[in-house]
Design a protein around this motif. Structure first.
Motif, PDB file in Angstrom:
ATOM      1  N   ASN A   1      59.859 -13.235  19.620  1.00  0.00           N
ATOM      2  CA  ASN A   1      59.313 -12.395  18.554  1.00  0.00           C
ATOM      3  C   ASN A   1      58.522 -13.223  17.542  1.00  0.00           C
ATOM      4  N   GLU A   2      59.119 -14.310  17.094  1.00  0.00           N
ATOM      5  CA  GLU A   2      58.480 -15.137  16.052  1.00  0.00           C
ATOM      6  C   GLU A   2      57.206 -15.802  16.550  1.00  0.00           C
TER       7      GLU A   2
ATOM      8  N   ASP B   1      55.277 -14.788  19.017  1.00  0.00           N
ATOM      9  CA  ASP B   1      54.365 -13.821  19.661  1.00  0.00           C
ATOM     10  C   ASP B   1      54.147 -14.117  21.148  1.00  0.00           C
TER      11      ASP B   1
ATOM     12  N   ALA C   1      63.345  -4.436  18.517  1.00  0.00           N
ATOM     13  CA  ALA C   1      62.520  -4.975  17.424  1.00  0.00           C
ATOM     14  C   ALA C   1      61.414  -5.872  17.982  1.00  0.00           C
ATOM     15  N   THR C   2      61.749  -6.667  18.985  1.00  0.00           N
ATOM     16  CA  THR C   2      60.767  -7.588  19.582  1.00  0.00           C
ATOM     17  C   THR C   2      59.662  -6.809  20.291  1.00  0.00           C
TER      18      THR C   2
ATOM     19  N   THR D   1      57.294  -5.208  17.840  1.00  0.00           N
ATOM     20  CA  THR D   1      56.413  -6.172  17.172  1.00  0.00           C
ATOM     21  C   THR D   1      55.358  -6.736  18.122  1.00  0.00           C
ATOM     22  N   LEU D   2      55.773  -7.003  19.349  1.00  0.00           N
ATOM     23  CA  LEU D   2      54.897  -7.732  20.272  1.00  0.00           C
ATOM     24  C   LEU D   2      53.805  -6.897  20.923  1.00  0.00           C
TER      25      LEU D   2
ATOM     26  N   ASP E   1      51.020  -4.312  21.869  1.00  0.00           N
ATOM     27  CA  ASP E   1      49.978  -3.535  21.205  1.00  0.00           C
ATOM     28  C   ASP E   1      49.868  -2.143  21.816  1.00  0.00           C
TER      29      ASP E   1
ATOM     30  N   TYR F   1      64.400  -0.739  12.605  1.00  0.00           N
ATOM     31  CA  TYR F   1      63.260  -0.216  13.369  1.00  0.00           C
ATOM     32  C   TYR F   1      62.252   0.440  12.415  1.00  0.00           C
TER      33      TYR F   1
ATOM     34  N   ILE G   1      59.858  -1.929  10.851  1.00  0.00           N
ATOM     35  CA  ILE G   1      58.778  -2.368  11.750  1.00  0.00           C
ATOM     36  C   ILE G   1      57.774  -1.234  11.976  1.00  0.00           C
TER      37      ILE G   1
ATOM     38  N   LEU H   1      53.769  -0.765  11.496  1.00  0.00           N
ATOM     39  CA  LEU H   1      52.904  -0.665  12.681  1.00  0.00           C
ATOM     40  C   LEU H   1      52.146   0.648  12.816  1.00  0.00           C
TER      41      LEU H   1
END
Lengths: 519, 120
Positions: A299-300, A302, A327-328, A331-332, A334, A356, A359, A363
């Protein structure tokens, strides 16, 4: 003089006590003189004891008749002395006495008995047990034998179960205590060693990391050869798991603290050092904490190539793995929508919802997440989360869909839907509010009444009056009156004027007081 | 050469800041906690102080108080996370710090601000 007397008195007392002790030990070994004589006959030679025959004037007699070579007429055993005496009596009709010699000194019979008794008590002589003595005086014979236990040594020890058990417990305690001490020492030594290594690795990592970040551009970093890179981070060190762990932690920490191009540099460096492979490897671990660490790293940094591996953990039975995986993914990716969340079977906790939401809130402006998918989930907690999302991120366009759904949802969901309509200030289909006001569920009625104050209609006011006439419990009565006041002041005033209920009057006064109306 | 005191408990951040400032030709003194920071303020001749807020023994506010009493002419830059320490940062500004840089930060931006403050 007084001192001398005192010393003499103490000495005398000591002697008396000592004598008492000795006398106390003088248990008679022989019952009488006959038993003593029998003992002497059977015993044979006794150390220090001799016999000789003497006449009435105590002169000793030589046994020339028996042709024995006696020194001064002395014999060593009592039986021989008796035989000599008989022989002299038969041959010469001369009655002689047996004289007892203890260490060559003549003594009386009683003194001899005492001497032999002491020898027996001290164990200096062993009584000779005659073969035919069985059944005669076993107890006295046994008392002459020294005690020795039947079971000796280790066998005797193990035969006593209580001692054995206590000893075993003590032994186990000591083993446990020593093991604990040993474990603590090893643990502490390892920890100390790890701390030392951490300091060392920190020193080894900080300098090259600073140099790369400030001396190189992103393009230069990406074009560095393996040899050049190993000049900063030696290949030998990169094979050590703890060094890699420290390096990953430092890069992640910097990624959180830095912004701008430095973030891109750190991510590029992470991949150039093949640390992404280590993160992907962690996702396959059987230990949940390692998987979570891997997910955080993915996650951190990318690591979009890890999306497929992350998806495998979305429905993990482990709460932390599941939460971090969702969560990952959010975030990751698209392109990912919320369909993966819709299909989750585990209930969402408040903590997960909050996580969630944070995030998704960030997003949803840049990505089409298809929140409406969540309304069709088989999992009620996911559906409820969907309704909350509409409310929190202000998706007014989805209210129509919610209204359509409201006819076939549970009362708990109706509460969330009504709250959403009220929060966004959009009048809902009257059936949703008014129908809920007629429910048996107090919580639903309360929420619907509160919403009716903002988005209700004339029918809502009528239903609220009906409910008030049924004398509901105090809290609900307060909500109903407050809503009615907000919804239609005229109807509210009319109801108050007509009501004779003292509780209604009190609530009315409270609501009309400008200082108390918000309390 | 201008001398800058860096008071930061995170070794990694302090080392990076030190590296970046050295690159610009500054002399730096690096300390890891509040107590060491106060000692350095008392003993060193300084041109600038860069301090974190949340630190062991003595926090950044106590350090600013001390620096304002003993060396009021030395400018101070606070380097901290605004989110969790907003109240403290406002207090720091009231005490007369020259600048505040929230974390996450860009070391190049810090270097530019340092240059601007030392020039003025």
């Amino acid at each position: 003089m007084k001192v001398k007397n005192a010393v003499a008195l103490v000495s005398l007392l000591f002697l008396i006590i000592k004598t008492d002790i000795v006398l106390g030990q003088d248990e008679p070994v022989f019952a009488d003189s006959v038993s003593f004589a029998n003992f002497l006959k059977s015993q044979g030679k006794i150390p220090g004891l001799q016999f000789r025959l003497v006449d009435s004037s105590k002169a000793y007699i030589l046994d020339s008749a028996l042709n024995r070579s006696l020194q001064s007429g002395i014999v060593r055993d009592f039986a021989t002395a008796l035989r000599l005496k008989d022989s002299v009596l038969r041959s010469y009709e001369y009655d002689l006495e047996i004289q007892y010699l203890i260490y060559s000194d003549p003594n009386t019979f009683k003194a001899t008995q005492e001497y032999v008794s002491n020898l027996l008590r001290n164990g200096d002589i062993e009584p000779t047990v005659a073969g035919d003595s069985n059944g005669k005086d076993l107890i006295s014979l046994a008392s002459r034998n020294k005690y020795s236990p039947f079971l000796k040594g280790t066998y005797a020890y193990f035969s006593e179960i209580k001692i054995f058990a206590v000893s075993l417990v003590i032994l186990l305690f000591f083993i446990f205590a020593f093991s604990m001490i040993l474990f603590m020492l090893i643990f502490k030594a390892r920890r100390n060693q790890k701390e030392k290594l951490l300091v060392l690795y920190d020193e080894q990592i900080v300098a090259p990391l600073s140099e790369i970040l400030f001396e190189k551009t992103l393009e230069e970093l990406e074009s560095l050869s393996d040899e050049e890179l190993n000049g900063y981070f030696p290949a030998k060190q990169l094979k050590k798991p703890f060094y890699v762990q420290v390096l990953v932690e430092r890069i992640l920490a910097l990624n959180k603290t830095m912004k701008g191009d430095f973030k891109l540099m750190l991510k590029a460096l992470y991949k150039r050092l093949d640390l992404d492979k280590s993160s992907l490897k962690k996702l396959k671990s059987s230990k949940w904490d390692t998987v979570v660490t891997g997910l955080v790293e993915v996650n951190e940094m990318d690591l979009t190539e890890a999306i497929y591996a992350v998806k495998q953990h979305i429905n993990s039975p482990n709460f932390y793995v599941r939460s971090q995986a969702v969560a990952t993914i959010l975030t990751l990716s698209d392109s990912v929508d919320l369909s993966f969340l819709r299909d989750q079977t585990f209930p969402l906790s408040r903590w997960q919802q909050m996580n969630y939401l944070r995030i998704i809130k960030f997003l949803h402006t840049t990505r089409e997440l298809h929140i409406e998918m969540l309304f069709d989930s088989r999992n009620q907690s996911i559906r409820l989360f969907g309704y909350k999302l509409v409310r929190v991120i202000g998706r007014v366009d989805l209210l129509e869909t919610l209204e359509e759904k409201s006819g076939s949802v549970t009362e708990e969901e109706k509460i969330e839907i009504i709250k959403t309509f009220e929060y966004l200030g959009v009048p809902a289909h009257t059936e949703l509010i008014n129908g809920s006001l007629k429910s048996e569920n107090i919580a639903l009625v309360s929420v619907a009444a509160k919403a009716a104050g903002a988005i209700g209609d004339a029918t809502s006011a009528k239903i609220i009056c009906e409910l008030l006439n049924k004398a509901p419990e105090f809290r609900l009565k307060m909500v109903l009156l407050n809503s009615l006041q907000n919804l239609d002041a005229a109807v509210y005033n009319q109801f108050i004027n007509e009501s004779e209920n003292p509780e209604v009057m009190r609530i009315s006064m409270h609501l009309s007081d400008s200082l108390l109306q918000d309390v | 050469m201008k001398k800058i005191l860096i008071i930061e408990d995170d070794l990694l951040i302090s080392s990076l800041v030190q590296f970046r400032l050295k690159k610009d030709g500054y002399d730096t003194v690096l300390v890891k906690d509040g107590n060491a920071g106060i000692t350095a303020i008392d003993t060193e001749t300084l041109d600038l102080i860069i301090t974190d807020v949340m630190m062991p023994f003595k926090n950044g506010i106590e350090i600013i108080h001390h620096a304002r009493k003993t060396k009021p002419e030395v400018p101070i830059i606070v380097l901290s996370s605004l989110g969790e320490e907003e109240k403290i940062v406002l207090e720091a500004f009231n005490l007369g710090v020259s600048d505040f840089i929230p974390k996450p930060f860009n070391p190049n931006e810090l270097a530019i601000r340092v240059k601007r403050i030392l020039k003025s």
